[in-house]
Design a protein around this motif. Structure first.
Motif, PDB file in Angstrom:
ATOM      1  N   ASN A   1     -55.144 -62.677 -43.318  1.00  0.00           N
ATOM      2  CA  ASN A   1     -56.734 -62.645 -43.407  1.00  0.00           C
ATOM      3  C   ASN A   1     -57.103 -63.278 -44.474  1.00  0.00           C
ATOM      4  O   ASN A   1     -58.214 -64.093 -44.395  1.00  0.00           O
ATOM      5  N   LYS A   2     -56.517 -63.329 -45.461  1.00  0.00           N
ATOM      6  CA  LYS A   2     -56.795 -64.034 -46.882  1.00  0.00           C
ATOM      7  C   LYS A   2     -56.875 -65.730 -46.626  1.00  0.00           C
ATOM      8  O   LYS A   2     -57.710 -66.481 -46.882  1.00  0.00           O
TER       9      LYS A   2
ATOM     10  N   ALA B   1     -59.398 -70.763 -45.322  1.00  0.00           N
ATOM     11  CA  ALA B   1     -59.589 -71.955 -44.454  1.00  0.00           C
ATOM     12  C   ALA B   1     -60.968 -72.045 -43.875  1.00  0.00           C
ATOM     13  O   ALA B   1     -61.631 -73.036 -43.769  1.00  0.00           O
ATOM     14  N   GLU B   2     -61.493 -70.766 -43.327  1.00  0.00           N
ATOM     15  CA  GLU B   2     -62.917 -70.940 -42.776  1.00  0.00           C
ATOM     16  C   GLU B   2     -64.233 -71.203 -43.907  1.00  0.00           C
ATOM     17  O   GLU B   2     -65.163 -72.048 -43.450  1.00  0.00           O
TER      18      GLU B   2
ATOM     19  N   PHE C   1     -53.570 -54.663 -37.733  1.00  0.00           N
ATOM     20  CA  PHE C   1     -52.685 -55.462 -36.808  1.00  0.00           C
ATOM     21  C   PHE C   1     -53.374 -56.129 -35.967  1.00  0.00           C
ATOM     22  O   PHE C   1     -53.307 -57.302 -35.597  1.00  0.00           O
ATOM     23  N   GLN C   2     -54.107 -55.345 -34.846  1.00  0.00           N
ATOM     24  CA  GLN C   2     -54.837 -55.847 -33.841  1.00  0.00           C
ATOM     25  C   GLN C   2     -55.978 -56.826 -34.317  1.00  0.00           C
ATOM     26  O   GLN C   2     -55.955 -57.878 -33.686  1.00  0.00           O
TER      27      GLN C   2
ATOM     28  N   ARG D   1     -58.350 -61.917 -35.047  1.00  0.00           N
ATOM     29  CA  ARG D   1     -58.902 -62.913 -35.983  1.00  0.00           C
ATOM     30  C   ARG D   1     -58.179 -64.299 -35.775  1.00  0.00           C
ATOM     31  O   ARG D   1     -58.766 -65.412 -35.716  1.00  0.00           O
ATOM     32  N   ILE D   2     -56.640 -64.432 -35.508  1.00  0.00           N
ATOM     33  CA  ILE D   2     -56.112 -65.658 -35.382  1.00  0.00           C
ATOM     34  C   ILE D   2     -56.562 -66.295 -34.133  1.00  0.00           C
ATOM     35  O   ILE D   2     -56.828 -67.525 -34.268  1.00  0.00           O
ATOM     36  N   ARG D   3     -57.075 -65.598 -33.227  1.00  0.00           N
ATOM     37  CA  ARG D   3     -57.640 -66.224 -31.968  1.00  0.00           C
ATOM     38  C   ARG D   3     -59.168 -66.542 -32.267  1.00  0.00           C
ATOM     39  O   ARG D   3     -59.992 -67.520 -31.934  1.00  0.00           O
TER      40      ARG D   3
END
Length: 801
Positions: A518-519, A524-525, A568-569, A574-576
């Motif tokens: 998440n960090k 990156a964002e 986790f979910q 967030r990856i997607r």
């Protein structure tokens, strides 16, 4: 001249030839596999009234060899479908066909006269300019070229694959004085990029590089066993994973490969290297001679250094050979203070320092064997190689060593090792002393992210050739790490791309990894163009930290466990659904949560050797990091009005329910873990992170936009549940699954069907995630699930209770 390889002819279908053919088929090349025609009929052929002229008879040898290879374990093919690219034939009828092939590889028996006869036949049909190479491990390459045409000689060299060709990464390229330089350059590049090999340029010396050094190392150890009074069990314990060597270590590897193979190479080196300082070490110790006489050659003869038997109660027992009495005895547990000291040390180079100072048998063996090895490899330059890095490359790729000899020497300390060597009667080559006197204290160093080796002729450091196309995190970590915690490092790969690297044990996923991902996405964002999730570990990820789940469930900390699963979910989602492209780069084991992260990536850039699967069923739960939701979504996308929609659901359900793990990156697609146009495969693992970075840049340059969460996922409700429940009940009634398996199956089906809705309905991703999390939590509270998790933690084995 631009050269491409579309069709390859392999001459000789033995163990090596058939598997080389399979590996070329793996990469999409059309293969012609030829062998001799039989001289006499088999009893089965005689019974059928066949003649030697029948095609089925003429191709019996080649067809039998290919089928044996395909059925072997581990499999030489990425997928059963690739076998369709292999055509078979025989030398009598089909040699003329090689005229249409781009590369002809000879892999017949190790006999110079036979090889020369094959090359005579080849030259009758070979088209000018066609590559022609020999896969030999012992015969000088230049002798095979004698008597051939100038064009043949110009396009001819040795290409020594290691067995099994799919899995062992070494490809030695051995030119003759006649080989055109551009042919050598082409093969070095092709082997690396397309065959996925570490290509090592060798001189035409006995056993080339890897076998010369590797067999020396084994033979030295065989003699040391007697000198240091070591057992088979001790040697394998001291020379295995703790030392950065394969799990099969020394004696088990010999059994697998075949003691006769090692003896053959050792005898060849004894005969052909009379001036080698270690010449006498290539003589077989008395106990090995006796094993050869007894035909105790390893797995192929059912006994070698180990022997598998049945105990009185019918249990399989593996006995070890007592090297003094040559009797098989039950294995003895090995104890070592040095090994105990190395256990908590993850950094392999730091472990080597502990071994070097060890006061027990493990330390003594390490010093004797390593100091001898250091002397040997330093003396082999420039005989077998002008550059030291080639020797390290060959030993890592051919023998599975994590550190090559010179890297190992660096880890111990060059100066410190030389002092120790003198005490043990070993002496480094003069050039090593000169290197130290000039103020150069190591064989390798990293400067500005580039790994450099000590070049002996120029007495300076030069970049290791070809590595500029790789991303090696070890070389970047010191200067490019932007953020880290106990589980991850975030490293700047350049060009606006970040990498998040796991470094937990087995790269398992816990709270530290979740927060690190998440960090990385936050960073990156805000300031970068894209993110790669990848690492240089032995495995991408063995999945979620089940120990953490077990502790929370045992303590009944349901709120904390609920929060952990939700995080986790959310991380998978967030990856997607981040605003930058996220490329996941899996390799080797990619299980559970590692697979779930891959399922949610914008693109998966995976190694050809990726073993991917949702395996949570085996620990008594269902995929809880978005995997079950994602399979329900993908099943929905596969529903067609003209088909029975339950079939798509059933296929997805069974993949999770049977905990199917792919045996290759290609099979991961066939099992539904990868989506068409959303994955690419890197044949060479060394190129994986560079390829993933290139893909992230490509997605960013294409104007990547954040996707929108799905709210149109069709679930079948009771219509699907009836089939799931009936199937589970039928399996349970037939005693194929346990009562607890039945319960997990029903929970899995409940989530994938969207619950007990009265009719097929369109739902959101979040709706399915909530169902998935509830099912996971309820199963985690079951005693039988906890027993399964405990079995994995304590024994490393799944329990089917």
């Amino acid at each position: 001249m631009k050269r491409s390889i579309n069709k390859v002819a392999v001459l000789g279908s033995g163990i090596m030839g058939s598997r080389i053919a399979c590996h070329f088929a793996n990469i999409g090349v059309e293969v012609l596999l030829l062998d001799i025609a039989p001289k006499e009929l088999s009893p089965e052929e005689q019974a059928k009234g066949l003649t030697l002229e029948k095609p089925a008879v003429k191709n019996r040898i080649v067809n039998t060899a290919l089928q044996t290879a395909i059925k072997s374990n581990p499999s030489p093919v990425y997928s059963k479908k690739v076998v369709n690219k292999i055509k078979t034939g025989n030398f009598d009828d089909d040699m003329s066909k090689i005229a249409g092939y781009d590369w002809v590889i000879e892999v017949v028996v190790e006999n110079l006269d036979i090889k020369k006869k094959v090359f005579e036949q080849v030259e009758q049909y070979r088209k000018a300019g066609t590559l022609i190479t020999s896969n030999t491990s012992g015969i000088p390459i230049h002798l095979m070229a004698e008597g051939r045409s100038d064009d043949f000689k110009a396009h001819f060299c040795g290409t020594h694959f290691f067995n099994p060709p799919r899995y062992l990464k070494l490809l030695e390229i051995i030119p003759t004085p006649y080989t055109q330089p551009e042919i050598v350059d082409f093969l070095m590049h092709y082997g690396d990029k397309f065959l996925g090999k570490t290509t090592v340029l060798c001189k035409d010396t006995p056993a080339f590089i890897a076998n010369r050094v590797g067999v020396y190392s084994i033979m030295a150890l065989l003699h040391l066993v007697e000198k240091l009074d070591l057992t088979v069990e001790e040697v394998d314990k001291f020379t295995g994973p703790a030392l950065g060597r394969p799990k099969s270590a020394t004696f088990r590897t010999s059994d697998v490969v075949g003691l006769d193979t090692m003896i053959k190479v050792a005898k060849g080196l004894y005969d052909n290297c009379p001036n080698d300082k270690a010449h006498e070490l290539f003589k077989l110790p008395a106990y090995v001679q006796k094993m050869e006489e007894n035909k105790w050659l390893g797995d192929k003869t059912k006994q070698g250094f180990y022997k598998k038997t049945k105990s009185a109660d019918g249990k399989t027992e593996i006995l070890a050979l007592d090297l003094k009495t040559l009797e098989y005895k039950p294995q003895q547990k090995v104890k070592s203070a040095t090994l105990e000291m190395t256990k908590p040390v993850e950094n392999l180079r730091e472990r080597m320092k502990i071994f070097a100072k060890g006061k027990d048998k493990a330390g003594e063996l390490f010093r004797h064997s390593s100091f001898g090895l250091f002397e040997y490899v330093s003396d082999r330059i420039p005989e077998i190689s002008d550059e030291l890095y080639r020797i390290d490359d060959a030993m890592r790729a051919g023998f599975g060593w994590e550190l090559g000899p010179f890297e190992l020497w660096d880890a111990v300390g060059v100066k410190e090792a030389i002092e120790g060597m003198e005490q043990y009667g070993n002496k480094a080559a003069t050039w090593v002393q000169e290197m130290l006197e000039a103020g150069n204290t190591a064989f390798y160093k990293v400067e500005n992210g580039t790994k450099k080796y000590y070049d002996i002729p120029s007495k300076s450091y030069k970049a290791v050739p070809g590595t500029d196309e790789f991303i090696i995190l070890d070389n970047l970590r010191e200067n490019k790490t932007l953020w880290k915690n106990s589980g991850v490092s975030i490293i700047d790969l350049g060009d606006g791309i970040l990498n998040v690297e796991f470094h937990t044990k087995m790269n398992t996923i816990g709270g530290d990894v979740i927060s690190g991902i998440n960090k990385a996405i936050d960073m990156a964002e805000k300031d970068y163009r894209g993110l790669v999730i990848g690492n240089d570990g032995a495995n991408f990820s063995a999945g979620a930290n089940v120990g953490m789940i077990f502790m929370m469930a045992v303590e009944q900390e349901w709120d904390e466990l609920n929060m952990a699963i939700r995080m986790f979910q959310n991380t998978s989602m967030r990856i997607r659904y981040s605003s930058i492209p996220v490329v996941v780069a899996p390799h080797n084991l990619t299980l559970g949560g590692g697979c779930e992260f891959s399922l949610h990536a914008d693109h998966v850039q995976l190694s050809a050797e990726t073993y991917m699967g949702l395996v949570e069923f085996g620990v008594g739960v269902i995929p809880g990091g978005g995997g079950t939701k994602e399979f329900a979504l993908r099943a929905s996308d596969e529903y067609r009005d003209d088909q029975i929609v339950q079939n798509a659901l059933k296929d997805r359900f069974l993949t999770i329910g049977m905990a199917k793990v792919s045996t290759s990156g290609y099979e991961a697609y066939e099992l539904g873990y990868l989506q068409k146009d959303k994955f690419s495969i890197s044949m060479n693992r060394n190129r994986l992170l560079a390829d993933a970075k290139a893909k992230a840049i490509e997605l960013a340059d294409a104007g990547y936009t954040k996707p929108v969460q799905r709210n149109d996922i069709k679930v079948l409700g009771k219509q699907g549940l009836g089939i799931v429940y009936a199937g589970a009940n039928s399996m349970y009634s037939g005693h194929y699954i346990s009562e607890h398996d039945k319960k997990i199956s029903e929970k899995l089906g409940y989530v994938m069907c969207g619950g007990d809705l009265s009719a097929p309905t369109e739902v959101t991703e979040q709706y399915l995630l909530d169902l998935e999390r509830e099912a996971f939590l309820s199963l985690a509270g079951e005693r039988k699930s906890l027993e399964r998790i405990q079995s994995i933690i304590t024994k490393g084995k799944p329990l089917r209770n």
